[in-house]
Enzyme design. Structure first.
Site, short mmCIF file in Angstrom:
data_model
loop_
_atom_site.label_atom_id
_atom_site.label_comp_id
_atom_site.label_asym_id
_atom_site.label_seq_id
_atom_site.Cartn_x
_atom_site.Cartn_y
_atom_site.Cartn_z
N GLU A 55 0.93 -1.33 0.01
CA GLU A 55 -0.07 0.09 0.03
C GLU A 55 0.96 1.34 -0.03
OE1 GLU A 55 -2.88 0.17 2.98
OE2 GLU A 55 -3.30 2.21 2.70
N ARG A 104 3.20 30.36 -22.42
CA ARG A 104 2.77 31.59 -21.69
C ARG A 104 3.93 32.64 -21.70
NH1 ARG A 104 -1.61 34.45 -20.09
NH2 ARG A 104 -1.28 35.57 -18.20
N GLY A 146 -2.35 32.82 -12.03
CA GLY A 146 -3.82 32.93 -11.68
C GLY A 146 -4.59 31.73 -12.37
N GLN A 164 15.11 32.63 -15.43
CA GLN A 164 15.83 31.52 -14.53
C GLN A 164 15.39 31.29 -13.17
OE1 GLN A 164 19.75 33.12 -12.60
NE2 GLN A 164 20.57 31.78 -14.02
#
Ligand SMILES: Cc1cc2nc3c(=O)[nH]c(=O)nc-3n(C[C@H](O)[C@H](O)[C@H](O)COP(=O)(O)OP(=O)(O)OC[C@H]3O[C@@H](n4cnc5c(N)ncnc54)[C@H](O)[C@@H]3O)c2cc1C
Length: 387
Positions: free
Chosen positions: A240, A266, A338, A277
């Site tokens: 598990e 973007r 956002g 960087q």
């Protein structure tokens, strides 16, 4: 190194299956908290629940790298809840049946589980405490050829919509952890009631609080030997915990791939954000941590597949991989600005789902205790089945 051509073919066909049969429904299931029954049957038809089950019991009896692929690809469709419902059935409930079920129990519960006709869950945690397994209060009192179960369990994945529970209960409350036994209980039995819990993440999966009020269970549903439940649970924990480690590295890998794609598209200040960087270096650190966990997890599953009892390694796997995945989810959300916070993008759900990693199946604090006992106190954990 670990994956053959057959493994890769399996990965490809699983990816196609998930894309076609599961992904179109995920948003609905996340919203309703209900995974429709038809998909369980489809998983059964495809053999996905029986990867680690012996062929005699209706499974495919494959090596554990098929399980790794199953877990990884489930994480990459971005619903920790859907993935949890599937692996809790196939690896929490069914692991006990695979290992300790007798012929009659396998016929009644395991083969229908492989086929996706019966859904299973594992009931260890209780409202009074999850970490202290030996302190559980649910009792199973022998009466003739039955056990009468009283008590409650909580946080049980698949407990509301499932058909049976692999239940840990005290058959001898005076004997501490040596008084725990495992019973298979039909969740439709008289006296069982379920309350569905509302939670931060894993929203597609159902999580139940279960009450047992004088539930009569045939004595034939005792798994293995009476009083050996604690060792069975501890033995199953290795798999598990490793599963939760593998889930974590796969979830992190998915998040990083998505973030990298996004960052290449973007632009701010006239440049793609993957050129800054500050972001590049953070991404590199996260990628490196993910890859270290992934390679470690493959190594541990390789050892487990060869029959080694990997308590220390599986515990380390879950401890480190789930922390890494939380960090990755947090920062990848940040990389999206956002949009990271918006539900139409994958990071919000991923962050919610990831948070369970260091809690479920043994909290990070408890895992550190186990590792401390092994490395500092020199405690040895031996497989009960090898004694
Ligand atoms: C969505 C979800 C699904 C789950 N699915 C299942 C399932 O299918 N089956 C099942 O049996 N359980 C399941 N669990 C339960 C899970 O395994 C437990 O929540 C977990 O083991 C912790 O138990 P607890 O919540 O009772 O916390 P507690 O044991 O009350 O711990 C509370 C806090 O105290 C800390 N703590 C406790 N003891 C110590 C100690 N000795 N030293 C230091 N710190 C300590 C813990 O780390 C934690 O931070 C699930 C939980 C969730 C939230």
């Amino acid at each position: 190194m670990y994956f053959t051509e057959e493994h890769q073919l399996f990965r490809g066909s699983l990816q196609d299956f998930l894309k076609k049969e599961v992904v179109p429904h995920i948003d609905k299931w996340e919203e309703t908290g209900t995974i429709e029954r038809f998909i369980w049957e489809k998983f059964g038809e495809m053999g996905y629940f029986g990867l680690a089950t012996a062929e005699n019991d209706g499974g495919l009896g494959l090596d554990l790298f098929y399980t790794v692929i199953f877990l990884e690809e489930l994480q990459k469709i971005d619903s920790g809840g859907f993935a949890a419902a599937m692996w809790a059935h196939a690896y929490l409930a069914m692991t006990h049946l695979n290992k300790n079920g007798n012929a009659a129990q396998k016929k009644e519960f395991l083969t229908p589980s492989v086929n996706g006709e019966k859904i299973g869950c594992l009931g260890v945690s209780e409202p009074f405490g999850g970490s202290d397994v030996a302190g559980m209060r649910t009792t199973a009192t022998k009466k003739g050829d039955t056990y009468v179960v009283n008590g409650s369990k909580t946080f049980i994945t698949n407990g509301v919509y499932g058909d049976y529970i692999i239940l840990a209960a005290k058959t001898d409350p005076s004997a501490g952890n040596k008084g725990i036994s495992i019973l298979i209980v039909d969740l439709k039995s008289d006296g069982v009631s379920a309350n569905k819990l509302n939670k931060l993440g894993w929203r597609a999966s159902d999580t139940a609080e279960l009450a047992f009020d004088n539930v009569v269970v045939p004595a034939a549903n005792l798994m293995g030997e009476e009083g050996k439940g604690f060792t069975y649970i501890m033995e199953a924990f290795a798999l598990e915990r490793l599963i939760m480690g593998i889930n974590a590295h796969a979830r992190a890998e998915y998040a990083l791939e998505y973030a990298m794609q996004y960052m290449s598209e973007r632009e701010t200040f006239g440049r793609p954000i993957n050129q800054y960087q500050a972001l590049r270096h953070r991404l590199v650190d996260l990628h490196a941590d993910m890859d270290m966990c992934k390679q470690y997890n493959y190594h541990v599953i390789y050892k487990m597949d060869r029959g080694e009892y990997v308590v220390r390694e599986a515990t380390i796997s879950k401890l480190r991989s789930t922390k890494m995945a939380d960090d990755v989810a947090y920062d990848c959300l940040q990389f999206l600005g956002g949009y990271g916070y918006i539900e139409d993008y994958p990071m919000a759900r991923l962050l919610r789902d990831s948070r369970l990693g260091p809690i479920g199946g043994g909290t990070s604090e408890i895992l550190r205790e186990i590792i401390a006992k092994i490395i500092i106190d020199k405690k040895e954990y031996r497989s009960p089945s090898k004694k």
